[in-house]
Design a protein around this motif. Sequence first.
Motif, mmCIF file in Angstrom:
data_model
loop_
_atom_site.group_PDB
_atom_site.id
_atom_site.type_symbol
_atom_site.label_atom_id
_atom_site.label_comp_id
_atom_site.label_asym_id
_atom_site.label_seq_id
_atom_site.Cartn_x
_atom_site.Cartn_y
_atom_site.Cartn_z
ATOM 1 N N LEU A 194 0.829 -1.200 0.000
ATOM 2 C CA LEU A 194 0.000 0.000 0.000
ATOM 3 C C LEU A 194 0.868 1.257 0.000
ATOM 4 C CD1 LEU A 194 -2.751 1.397 0.213
ATOM 5 C CD2 LEU A 194 -2.615 1.130 2.699
ATOM 6 N N VAL A 195 1.935 1.240 0.799
ATOM 7 C CA VAL A 195 2.848 2.387 0.861
ATOM 8 C C VAL A 195 3.463 2.660 -0.513
ATOM 9 C CG1 VAL A 195 5.087 3.138 1.760
ATOM 10 C CG2 VAL A 195 3.364 2.248 3.325
ATOM 11 N N ILE A 196 3.811 1.599 -1.244
ATOM 12 C CA ILE A 196 4.367 1.767 -2.592
ATOM 13 C C ILE A 196 3.368 2.478 -3.500
ATOM 14 C CG2 ILE A 196 5.127 0.525 -4.649
ATOM 15 C CD1 ILE A 196 6.271 -1.617 -2.795
ATOM 16 N N LEU A 197 2.104 2.084 -3.433
ATOM 17 C CA LEU A 197 1.076 2.710 -4.266
ATOM 18 C C LEU A 197 0.858 4.169 -3.875
ATOM 19 C CD1 LEU A 197 -1.565 -0.166 -4.496
ATOM 20 C CD2 LEU A 197 0.041 0.587 -6.251
ATOM 21 N N VAL A 198 0.871 4.455 -2.571
ATOM 22 C CA VAL A 198 0.715 5.840 -2.123
ATOM 23 C C VAL A 198 1.896 6.679 -2.609
ATOM 24 C CG1 VAL A 198 0.494 7.360 -0.138
ATOM 25 C CG2 VAL A 198 -0.631 5.139 -0.112
ATOM 26 N N GLY A 199 3.104 6.092 -2.575
ATOM 27 C CA GLY A 199 4.276 6.801 -3.087
ATOM 28 C C GLY A 199 4.135 7.143 -4.562
ATOM 29 N N LEU A 200 3.556 6.224 -5.343
ATOM 30 C CA LEU A 200 3.311 6.505 -6.760
ATOM 31 C C LEU A 200 2.321 7.657 -6.930
ATOM 32 C CD1 LEU A 200 3.072 2.909 -8.293
ATOM 33 C CD2 LEU A 200 4.922 4.568 -8.578
ATOM 34 N N CYS A 201 1.321 7.718 -6.052
ATOM 35 C CA CYS A 201 0.358 8.830 -6.103
ATOM 36 C C CYS A 201 1.054 10.162 -5.828
ATOM 37 C CB CYS A 201 -0.766 8.607 -5.094
ATOM 38 S SG CYS A 201 -1.865 7.223 -5.477
ATOM 39 N N VAL A 202 1.989 10.163 -4.877
ATOM 40 C CA VAL A 202 2.735 11.382 -4.571
ATOM 41 C C VAL A 202 3.563 11.813 -5.777
ATOM 42 C CG1 VAL A 202 4.526 12.403 -3.113
ATOM 43 C CG2 VAL A 202 2.827 10.869 -2.099
ATOM 44 N N LEU A 203 4.307 10.873 -6.358
ATOM 45 C CA LEU A 203 5.198 11.184 -7.479
ATOM 46 C C LEU A 203 4.419 11.686 -8.694
ATOM 47 C CD1 LEU A 203 7.724 8.193 -7.283
ATOM 48 C CD2 LEU A 203 8.103 10.565 -6.601
ATOM 49 N N THR A 204 3.311 11.028 -9.022
ATOM 50 C CA THR A 204 2.548 11.438 -10.204
ATOM 51 C C THR A 204 1.832 12.773 -9.978
ATOM 52 O OG1 THR A 204 0.714 10.023 -9.455
ATOM 53 C CG2 THR A 204 2.230 9.099 -11.088
ATOM 54 N N SER A 205 1.450 13.060 -8.741
ATOM 55 C CA SER A 205 0.822 14.357 -8.448
ATOM 56 C C SER A 205 1.840 15.490 -8.586
ATOM 57 C CB SER A 205 0.224 14.356 -7.041
ATOM 58 O OG SER A 205 -0.819 13.415 -6.925
ATOM 59 N N VAL A 206 3.044 15.281 -8.075
ATOM 60 C CA VAL A 206 4.103 16.287 -8.224
ATOM 61 C C VAL A 206 4.482 16.439 -9.693
ATOM 62 C CG1 VAL A 206 6.505 16.841 -7.673
ATOM 63 C CG2 VAL A 206 5.008 15.925 -5.905
ATOM 64 N N ALA A 207 4.581 15.312 -10.400
ATOM 65 C CA ALA A 207 4.912 15.361 -11.828
ATOM 66 C C ALA A 207 3.853 16.127 -12.617
ATOM 67 C CB ALA A 207 5.064 13.947 -12.376
ATOM 68 N N GLY A 208 2.598 16.052 -12.177
ATOM 69 C CA GLY A 208 1.537 16.793 -12.847
ATOM 70 C C GLY A 208 1.749 18.294 -12.779
#
Length: 294
Positions: free
Chosen positions: A160-174
């Motif tokens: 779950l932490v890995i998926l949340v980390g992906l959400c953080v990265l893609t939001s910043v990338a946006g």
Amino acid sequence: MGSFRGHVLPGSLFLLVGAWHVWAALVRYVSDPRSFRVRAWNGVSGFGGKLWHLELYVVAIGAFIDMCIEFFYSPHLKIFVGSEMILNPAHMNDFEHAGMLLMFFLYGLMALLSEKTKFLPLPEGTLCLVGAAAFSSEYLLFYFHSTAHTGLEGYYHLLLVILVGLCVLTSVAGALFPSSFPVDLANGISITLQGLWFYQTAFTLYGSMMPTGCKLEDNMIECHDKETQLRGEFLANFQFFGLVVLTFLFAIVCYAVAALKYGHEDLREIHASDFDAVCGVEDADRNGSIIEPC
């Protein structure tokens, strides 16, 4: 969230918002691929524009209700205890979850104020960063959790932490790449996967899909031996992979439907030019110069 309800409620919120984000990003891209822009949220058309801000209302109201459940209902209103009136130590995990949900409530509220009033005009990139801050609070919660997530339970929360980390990265990338369609799509896929994994965790650890040899006892997941725990972790890997495949299939089907129904004439030209460019590079590698696109 150490319960079936505690995983299904936020899972439903993430799943609905994530699936809608995937569909809306695909529709916006196929409708006008040359002027595509990343969106922190997506409006709902129709009904005279009355549902345009539905996603933001779902985020704000859903996070607020779940926050109240974690902060008030889970400790049965026994928030402060003892003569010193300290936070109830038996429900610190519930209070932590409420703090995380507060961030998502603030994100929805700030986005609504930005869109519907003149008091808080925020550009799209800033809203992406506010969303990233909310996901960051979730990431920190699950990474430094007061509840000892060990064994099989710990493994499910690690994924779950890995998926949340992906959400953080893609939001910043946006915010950094405001015209990138892959970034916007990846953000929607990450949120969808997070919602699905909340559901999977609920049904596996607190429902009917508990691995053989493991059981829920005294609010802890206990496995018979190390081999049983490893078998449960292998099962988690298989479930995770299955949800990834399911999400990508969902995105592919949505793209096909969106392209068929809303596809712009520029879409085929862009794909044709990209295909010719790739083939030209291959010809250059084989012959030393570009002779003819394939």
